[in-house]
Design a protein around this motif. Structure first.
Motif, mmCIF file in Angstrom:
data_model
loop_
_atom_site.group_PDB
_atom_site.id
_atom_site.type_symbol
_atom_site.label_atom_id
_atom_site.label_comp_id
_atom_site.label_asym_id
_atom_site.label_seq_id
_atom_site.Cartn_x
_atom_site.Cartn_y
_atom_site.Cartn_z
ATOM 1 N N HIS A 144 -6.072 -0.183 -6.231
ATOM 2 C CA HIS A 144 -6.910 0.715 -5.439
ATOM 3 C C HIS A 144 -6.004 1.661 -4.653
ATOM 4 O O HIS A 144 -5.009 1.221 -4.069
ATOM 5 N N PRO A 145 -6.300 2.947 -4.632
ATOM 6 C CA PRO A 145 -5.380 3.902 -3.983
ATOM 7 C C PRO A 145 -5.068 3.554 -2.540
ATOM 8 O O PRO A 145 -3.918 3.660 -2.100
ATOM 9 N N THR A 146 -6.071 3.125 -1.795
ATOM 10 C CA THR A 146 -5.830 2.782 -0.387
ATOM 11 C C THR A 146 -4.860 1.618 -0.266
ATOM 12 O O THR A 146 -3.943 1.630 0.570
ATOM 13 N N ASN A 147 -5.036 0.608 -1.101
ATOM 14 C CA ASN A 147 -4.158 -0.555 -1.041
ATOM 15 C C ASN A 147 -2.748 -0.224 -1.513
ATOM 16 O O ASN A 147 -1.768 -0.766 -1.000
ATOM 17 N N ILE A 148 -2.641 0.662 -2.503
ATOM 18 C CA ILE A 148 -1.317 1.073 -2.958
ATOM 19 C C ILE A 148 -0.574 1.797 -1.831
ATOM 20 O O ILE A 148 0.620 1.570 -1.602
ATOM 21 N N LEU A 149 -1.293 2.657 -1.115
ATOM 22 C CA LEU A 149 -0.661 3.353 0.009
ATOM 23 C C LEU A 149 -0.248 2.378 1.099
ATOM 24 O O LEU A 149 0.814 2.536 1.718
ATOM 25 N N LYS A 150 -1.070 1.352 1.338
ATOM 26 C CA LYS A 150 -0.721 0.350 2.340
ATOM 27 C C LYS A 150 0.549 -0.394 1.951
ATOM 28 O O LYS A 150 1.397 -0.694 2.796
ATOM 29 N N VAL A 151 0.669 -0.698 0.657
ATOM 30 C CA VAL A 151 1.867 -1.395 0.197
ATOM 31 C C VAL A 151 3.089 -0.493 0.319
ATOM 32 O O VAL A 151 4.169 -0.932 0.756
ATOM 33 N N MET A 152 2.944 0.774 -0.043
ATOM 34 C CA MET A 152 4.077 1.690 -0.012
ATOM 35 C C MET A 152 4.544 1.971 1.416
ATOM 36 O O MET A 152 5.677 2.407 1.633
ATOM 37 N N ARG A 153 3.687 1.733 2.395
ATOM 38 C CA ARG A 153 4.070 1.950 3.792
ATOM 39 C C ARG A 153 4.876 0.787 4.365
ATOM 40 O O ARG A 153 5.390 0.888 5.481
ATOM 41 N N GLN A 154 4.983 -0.316 3.627
ATOM 42 C CA GLN A 154 5.648 -1.492 4.151
ATOM 43 C C GLN A 154 7.136 -1.442 3.843
ATOM 44 O O GLN A 154 7.553 -1.056 2.750
ATOM 45 N N GLN A 155 7.918 -1.852 4.803
ATOM 46 C CA GLN A 155 9.369 -1.735 4.714
ATOM 47 C C GLN A 155 9.962 -2.593 3.608
ATOM 48 O O GLN A 155 10.968 -2.226 3.000
ATOM 49 N N LYS A 156 9.327 -3.729 3.336
ATOM 50 C CA LYS A 156 9.908 -4.629 2.335
ATOM 51 C C LYS A 156 9.934 -4.011 0.948
ATOM 52 O O LYS A 156 10.749 -4.408 0.101
ATOM 53 N N VAL A 157 9.049 -3.041 0.679
ATOM 54 C CA VAL A 157 9.078 -2.364 -0.615
ATOM 55 C C VAL A 157 10.395 -1.626 -0.788
ATOM 56 O O VAL A 157 11.045 -1.691 -1.847
ATOM 57 N N TYR A 158 10.823 -0.943 0.246
ATOM 58 C CA TYR A 158 12.051 -0.154 0.162
ATOM 59 C C TYR A 158 13.296 -1.051 0.234
ATOM 60 O O TYR A 158 14.333 -0.711 -0.332
ATOM 61 N N VAL A 159 13.177 -2.174 0.920
ATOM 62 C CA VAL A 159 14.291 -3.125 0.924
ATOM 63 C C VAL A 159 14.499 -3.695 -0.476
ATOM 64 O O VAL A 159 15.632 -3.754 -0.982
ATOM 65 N N ALA A 160 13.402 -4.111 -1.112
ATOM 66 C CA ALA A 160 13.512 -4.650 -2.474
ATOM 67 C C ALA A 160 13.994 -3.576 -3.446
ATOM 68 O O ALA A 160 14.812 -3.854 -4.342
#
Length: 410
Positions: A46-62
Motif C-alpha cells: 500500500h503506498p501509505t505503508n511503503i512511505l512509512k517504511v521508507m521514512r524509517q532509519q533502519k531501512v537506510y542502515v540496512a
C-alpha cells in the motif's frame, strides 16, 4: 526555571473541560493520535505503508550495509569476467558451508525478532495496564465522594487535586520508562539542560499550574520524582479519609490504594523491560555471524552467475533483508523510545487525561433512573421482544428523532 523544565508545554485549563468533553475523539481521530501504531489490514504494497517504511532509519542502515556487499559482489564478477577468469577457481566448490551459515544466521535473527516482539508486546500490555489501574483508582475515589458530608467546595478541590496528581504521576512513569537505566541527569543536581530531559516531560498534563508552587518546585529538585508523586497521592487519600471526605467504609476506600499500587507494580514490570538487556554473549555471537555472512556472500554469489548485475542484486537483496530484520529487532527492543514502531505513550497520556476529565464531568450529572413505565420483571423470554433487546445505536437514533420532533415550549 525549574518549573518550566518539568511542566508540560500543553496545559489543559479547567475552563476547557466542557469543550474537551464536547470533542470526544472519534475512531478516526483516535487513529490519528495513535499514528505510530496505526497499522492497517492491508499492509502489502500500500503506498501509505511503503512511505512509512521508507521514512524509517533502519531501512537506510540496512541499505548502507548491503550496498558495499553488493558492490563487492559485482566487482568480483567483473574482475573474473574481464581481467582474470581463473582467479576464483576453486575458492567455492560446494555451497553447503555457505548455506549452513545462512540458515544459522536466519534462524538466529528470527529468534532475535521473536524475543524482541515478545518484549514489545509485554511493554504495550504493561503500559495499558498502568493507565487502566490509574483510571480505576481515580474513578473509585471520585465515586466515594458522591455523598460526602463535607462542603462542596472542599470536595471539588479534592477531586481536582487528584485529577492533576494522577495525570502528573502517569507522565512521570512514562518519563522513567523512556529513560530506562540511563538516568545520569538525575544524579546531577546542577544539570538544567532541558535537551537531556525525556520527551515524556513534554506530554500534556491536566492543569499542573493549578498545584501550589512549593510542591512543583520540590518535585523539580528531588531525584525520585515518581516516588514523590505517588506518595502525594497516597497521603492525599489518607488525609481525605481522616477528614470524612468519603461516604463509604474505610475497607472499601482501600480499593483505591490497591489500584494505585497495582499501577506502580506494573511500572516495575515495565522497568524490567527497559533495564534488562538482551544477553550480551548471544548479541555478540549473532553480530559475528552477520559479519561473517557479509564477507562470504560476495565470493559465493560471484560463482552463481555470469552477469555482474545479477551478482549485485543477489548480494544486495540477501544482505539487506537480514540486516533489515535485525534492525527491526533492535528497535523493538526499546519499546518506550520515540520511534516509528514504539509504544505511543503520548497518545496514552492524552487518553488518560480524557478519561479523568470524563469522570469529573460525569460526577456532576445525575445517575440513570428507571422510567415509570419500564418493566420491573424481566426474563430470558423478554429478549425476544425487539424493544427490550434494542441495540444502543438504534436507541440513540430513536430518542434523538423523538426529541427533534417535539415542539419547543412557549
Amino acid at each position: 526555571d525549574a518549573f518550566a523544565i518539568y511542566s508540560s508545554n500543553k496545559q489543559l485549563q479547567s475552563r476547557d473541560w466542557a469543550y474537551l468533553l464536547s470533542i470526544m475523539p472519534s475512531r478516526d481521530a483516535a487513529d490519528g493520535m495513535m499514528e505510530l501504531l496505526a497499522y492497517k489490514s492491508y499492509v502489502c504494497l500500500h503506498p501509505t505503508n511503503i512511505l512509512k517504511v521508507m521514512r524509517q532509519q533502519k531501512v537506510y542502515v540496512a541499505a548502507g550495509v548491503a550496498l558495499p556487499c553488493a558492490m563487492c559482489g559485482a566487482f568480483l564478477k567483473l574482475y573474473q569476467n574481464y581481467i582474470d577468469q581463473d582467479s576464483m577457481t576453486g575458492i567455492i566448490k560446494n555451497d553447503s558451508a555457505f548455506n549452513s551459515i545462512t540458515f544459522l544466521v536466519v534462524f538466529l535473527v528470527a529468534f532475535r525478532i521473536d524475543a524482541a516482539y515478545l518484549k514489545f508486546w509485554s511493554a504495550a500490555h504493561t503500559v495499558y495496564d498502568i493507565i487502566g489501574d490509574l483510571f480505576d483508582g481515580f474513578s473509585d475515589l471520585i465515586a466515594f465522594t458522591r455523598c460526602s458530608k463535607l462542603p462542596p467546595d472542599q470536595v471539588l478541590a479534592y477531586q481536582h487535586t487528584m485529577a492533576r496528581l494522577v495525570s502528573l504521576l502517569n507522565s512521570v512513569i512514562f518519563a522513567y520508562l523512556e529513560m530506562g537505566a540511563d538516568r545520569q541527569h538525575e544524579q546531577n543536581d546542577d544539570n538544567d539542560d532541558i535537551m537531556d530531559l525525556p520527551e515524556a516531560f513534554n506530554y500534556e498534563l491536566i492543569d499542573v499550574n493549578g498545584l501550589d508552587e512549593d510542591s512543583i518546585m520540590r518535585l523539580a529538585r528531588v531525584r525520585s520524582k515518581l516516588e514523590t508523586v505517588f506518595y502525594w497521592i497516597q497521603a492525599s487519600i489518607v488525609e481525605a479519609e481522616v477528614k470524612g471526605m468519603f461516604c463509604v467504609p474505610s475497607p472499601i476506600v482501600s480499593r483505591a490504594f490497591a489500584d494505585m499500587g497495582s499501577a506502580l507494580t506494573n511500572y516495575h514490570h515495565a522497568q524490567k523491560i527497559t533495564e534488562v538487556p538482551f544477553p550480551f554473549p548471544f548479541q555478540m555471537a549473532l553480530q559475528l555471524l552477520l559479519i561473517t555472512h557479509w564477507i562470504v556472500t560476495p565470493v559465493v554469489v560471484a560463482a552463481w552467475t555470469n552477469y555482474w548485475p545479477w551478482a549485485f542484486g543477489f548480494c544486495f537483496t540477501g544482505t539487506f533483508s537480514i540486516w533489515f530484520f535485525f534492525a527491526i529487532a533492535l528497535e523493538l527492543d526499546s519499546p518506550f523510545q520515540h520511534t516509528q514502531n514504539s509504544v505511543d505513550m503520548r497518545y496514552l497520556q492524552k487518553l488518560l487525561n480524557h478519561r479523568l476529565l470524563t469522570v469529573l464531568d460525569a460526577h456532576h450529572t445525575k445517575t440513570p433512573r428507571l422510567l415509570e413505565n419500564a418493566k420491573r420483571k424481566l426474563s430470558t423470554s423478554d429478549l425476544m421482544d425487539s424493544e427490550v433487546a434494542e441495540g444502543l445505536s438504534r436507541n440513540f437514533s430513536r430518542r434523538s428523532n423523538r426529541g427533534s420532533t417535539q415542539e419547543p415550549a412557549s
